[in-house]
Design a protein around this motif. Structure first.
Motif, PDB file in Angstrom:
ATOM      1  N   TYR A  75       0.817  -1.209   0.000  1.00  0.00           N
ATOM      2  CA  TYR A  75       0.000   0.000   0.000  1.00  0.00           C
ATOM      3  C   TYR A  75       0.854   1.263   0.000  1.00  0.00           C
ATOM      4  CZ  TYR A  75      -3.533   3.411   1.363  1.00  0.00           C
ATOM      5  OH  TYR A  75      -4.354   4.504   1.413  1.00  0.00           O
ATOM      6  N   VAL A  76       1.920   1.264   0.797  1.00  0.00           N
ATOM      7  CA  VAL A  76       2.818   2.420   0.814  1.00  0.00           C
ATOM      8  C   VAL A  76       3.478   2.594  -0.559  1.00  0.00           C
ATOM      9  CG1 VAL A  76       4.928   3.380   1.816  1.00  0.00           C
ATOM     10  CG2 VAL A  76       3.233   2.276   3.291  1.00  0.00           C
ATOM     11  N   LEU A  77       3.865   1.476  -1.174  1.00  0.00           N
ATOM     12  CA  LEU A  77       4.450   1.535  -2.514  1.00  0.00           C
ATOM     13  C   LEU A  77       3.440   2.092  -3.510  1.00  0.00           C
ATOM     14  CD1 LEU A  77       6.767   0.899  -4.452  1.00  0.00           C
ATOM     15  CD2 LEU A  77       5.864  -1.433  -4.632  1.00  0.00           C
ATOM     16  N   TYR A  78       2.194   1.640  -3.399  1.00  0.00           N
ATOM     17  CA  TYR A  78       1.122   2.134  -4.274  1.00  0.00           C
ATOM     18  C   TYR A  78       0.945   3.641  -4.111  1.00  0.00           C
ATOM     19  CZ  TYR A  78      -3.699   3.241  -5.565  1.00  0.00           C
ATOM     20  OH  TYR A  78      -4.824   3.836  -6.079  1.00  0.00           O
ATOM     21  N   LEU A  79       0.945   4.111  -2.863  1.00  0.00           N
ATOM     22  CA  LEU A  79       0.793   5.542  -2.615  1.00  0.00           C
ATOM     23  C   LEU A  79       1.937   6.335  -3.250  1.00  0.00           C
ATOM     24  CD1 LEU A  79      -0.357   5.663   1.124  1.00  0.00           C
ATOM     25  CD2 LEU A  79      -1.746   6.073  -0.906  1.00  0.00           C
ATOM     26  N   GLY A  80       3.143   5.787  -3.151  1.00  0.00           N
ATOM     27  CA  GLY A  80       4.284   6.467  -3.752  1.00  0.00           C
ATOM     28  C   GLY A  80       4.162   6.582  -5.255  1.00  0.00           C
ATOM     29  N   VAL A  81       3.771   5.470  -5.899  1.00  0.00           N
ATOM     30  CA  VAL A  81       3.618   5.471  -7.366  1.00  0.00           C
ATOM     31  C   VAL A  81       2.494   6.411  -7.782  1.00  0.00           C
ATOM     32  CG1 VAL A  81       3.027   4.064  -9.373  1.00  0.00           C
ATOM     33  CG2 VAL A  81       4.575   3.166  -7.616  1.00  0.00           C
ATOM     34  N   GLN A  82       1.362   6.359  -7.075  1.00  0.00           N
ATOM     35  CA  GLN A  82       0.241   7.225  -7.399  1.00  0.00           C
ATOM     36  C   GLN A  82       0.599   8.699  -7.225  1.00  0.00           C
ATOM     37  OE1 GLN A  82      -1.628   4.941  -9.179  1.00  0.00           O
ATOM     38  NE2 GLN A  82      -3.281   6.250  -8.478  1.00  0.00           N
ATOM     39  N   THR A  83       1.392   8.994  -6.206  1.00  0.00           N
ATOM     40  CA  THR A  83       1.810  10.377  -5.990  1.00  0.00           C
ATOM     41  C   THR A  83       2.691  10.867  -7.132  1.00  0.00           C
ATOM     42  OG1 THR A  83       1.723  10.073  -3.599  1.00  0.00           O
ATOM     43  CG2 THR A  83       3.002  11.943  -4.405  1.00  0.00           C
ATOM     44  N   LEU A  84       3.579  10.011  -7.608  1.00  0.00           N
ATOM     45  CA  LEU A  84       4.449  10.392  -8.718  1.00  0.00           C
ATOM     46  C   LEU A  84       3.666  10.588 -10.013  1.00  0.00           C
ATOM     47  CD1 LEU A  84       7.484   8.011  -8.077  1.00  0.00           C
ATOM     48  CD2 LEU A  84       7.442  10.504  -7.820  1.00  0.00           C
ATOM     49  N   ARG A  85       2.538   9.887 -10.142  1.00  0.00           N
ATOM     50  CA  ARG A  85       1.743   9.965 -11.364  1.00  0.00           C
ATOM     51  C   ARG A  85       0.703  11.080 -11.344  1.00  0.00           C
ATOM     52  NH1 ARG A  85      -0.787   4.281 -12.676  1.00  0.00           N
ATOM     53  NH2 ARG A  85      -1.511   5.513 -14.444  1.00  0.00           N
ATOM     54  N   GLN A  86       0.378  11.607 -10.180  1.00  0.00           N
ATOM     55  CA  GLN A  86      -0.707  12.580 -10.108  1.00  0.00           C
ATOM     56  C   GLN A  86      -0.332  13.902 -10.741  1.00  0.00           C
ATOM     57  OE1 GLN A  86      -1.426  12.967  -5.895  1.00  0.00           O
ATOM     58  NE2 GLN A  86      -0.275  14.866  -5.758  1.00  0.00           N
ATOM     59  N   ALA A 126      10.034   9.328  -1.885  1.00  0.00           N
ATOM     60  CA  ALA A 126      10.264   8.851  -0.522  1.00  0.00           C
ATOM     61  C   ALA A 126       9.317   7.703  -0.178  1.00  0.00           C
ATOM     62  CB  ALA A 126      10.089  10.001   0.466  1.00  0.00           C
ATOM     63  N   LEU A 127       8.036   7.846  -0.514  1.00  0.00           N
ATOM     64  CA  LEU A 127       7.071   6.788  -0.211  1.00  0.00           C
ATOM     65  C   LEU A 127       7.368   5.512  -0.997  1.00  0.00           C
ATOM     66  CD1 LEU A 127       3.750   8.830  -0.044  1.00  0.00           C
ATOM     67  CD2 LEU A 127       4.872   7.633   1.841  1.00  0.00           C
ATOM     68  N   THR A 128       7.789   5.658  -2.249  1.00  0.00           N
ATOM     69  CA  THR A 128       8.145   4.484  -3.054  1.00  0.00           C
ATOM     70  C   THR A 128       9.304   3.730  -2.410  1.00  0.00           C
ATOM     71  OG1 THR A 128       7.395   5.575  -5.088  1.00  0.00           O
ATOM     72  CG2 THR A 128       8.900   3.698  -5.330  1.00  0.00           C
ATOM     73  N   ALA A 129      10.306   4.450  -1.948  1.00  0.00           N
ATOM     74  CA  ALA A 129      11.449   3.816  -1.292  1.00  0.00           C
ATOM     75  C   ALA A 129      11.023   3.132   0.001  1.00  0.00           C
ATOM     76  CB  ALA A 129      12.533   4.862  -1.002  1.00  0.00           C
ATOM     77  N   PHE A 130      10.171   3.783   0.790  1.00  0.00           N
ATOM     78  CA  PHE A 130       9.670   3.172   2.021  1.00  0.00           C
ATOM     79  C   PHE A 130       8.890   1.903   1.711  1.00  0.00           C
ATOM     80  CE2 PHE A 130       9.845   7.490   4.205  1.00  0.00           C
ATOM     81  CZ  PHE A 130      10.905   7.124   5.028  1.00  0.00           C
ATOM     82  N   GLY A 131       8.052   1.933   0.664  1.00  0.00           N
ATOM     83  CA  GLY A 131       7.256   0.763   0.305  1.00  0.00           C
ATOM     84  C   GLY A 131       8.120  -0.425  -0.072  1.00  0.00           C
ATOM     85  N   VAL A 132       9.151  -0.180  -0.870  1.00  0.00           N
ATOM     86  CA  VAL A 132      10.079  -1.255  -1.259  1.00  0.00           C
ATOM     87  C   VAL A 132      10.760  -1.831  -0.024  1.00  0.00           C
ATOM     88  CG1 VAL A 132      12.206  -1.766  -2.514  1.00  0.00           C
ATOM     89  CG2 VAL A 132      10.434  -0.354  -3.578  1.00  0.00           C
TER      90      VAL A 132
END
Length: 204
Positions: free
Chosen positions: A80-91, A188-194
């Motif tokens: 979920y954290v990884l998803y949030l990171g990806v979605q944030t980068l795409r928004q 940052a969120l993508t890195a945390f998710g990984v």
């Protein structure tokens, strides 16, 4: 503070700082006045109290009744954290809409309702908190401590946002500045998710 709490504080800071509904409503009100922005931030803190109460009771019950679900919850949280990171980068960049005039009661209510009715906040609490409850420790005190850390970070962050927007409102309206904040938070969120997914996956 142990290593787990330090890691959790970092994850929580990334989640709280992620541009979203709470951030947008604080910015809107802070662009009207400093008082409105601070009142809105306090409303968000009040909304978080609801999620804290539900998360502490829910996570503690799950961990006490079905310990085998811990690994699954850890993986869900990381994903979920990884998803949030990806979605944030795409928004796309969001326009700041003027919130209009009003008393402090209105922005306080806006902050509370925006946070309390956001299902993503509950999902974040329920999926992320279990990852930072050490095996063999009492679930209820630990989850309560984790939830209070999130609440404290949110109160400090949104108050700071309100004060900064009050002083830098014109600069923050620029698309380039808004995009820089979004990209930094998304990375940052993508890195945390990984990192969160790596723990339970390597333990299989």
């Amino acid at each position: 503070m142990d290593a787990s709490l330090i890691a959790f504080t970092g994850v929580s800071a990334g989640l709280v700082a992620m541009p979203g509904a709470d951030f947008t409503v604080v910015v809107r009100n802070a662009l009207v006045s400093r008082r409105a922005g601070i009142a809105c931030a306090l409303g968000i803190g009040a909304g978080l109290l609801i999620h804290v109460t539900l998360a502490v009771a829910g996570v503690a019950a799950v961990l006490a009744a079905v310990p085998a679900l811990l690994r699954a919850l850890q993986m869900v949280g990381g994903a979920y954290v990884l998803y949030l990171g990806v979605q944030t980068l795409r928004q796309r960049d969001n326009e700041v809409v003027d919130a209009g005039e009003g008393s402090t009661a209105r922005p306080l209510r806006q902050g509370f309702v925006t946070n309390a009715l956001n299902p993503k906040v509950s999902l974040t609490f329920l999926s992320v908190l279990p990852q930072f409850v050490p095996a063999g420790s009492a679930a209820l005190p630990r989850t309560l401590l984790l939830a209070l850390i999130v609440l404290a970070i949110a109160l400090v962050w949104f108050q700071a946002v309100a004060l900064l927007v009050d002083r830098l409102g014109n600069w923050l309206r620029r698309p380039r500045a808004a995009r820089a904040v979004t990209v930094g938070t998304g990375l940052a969120l993508t890195a945390f998710g990984v990192a969160l997914l790596a723990g339970p996956l390597t333990a299989l």
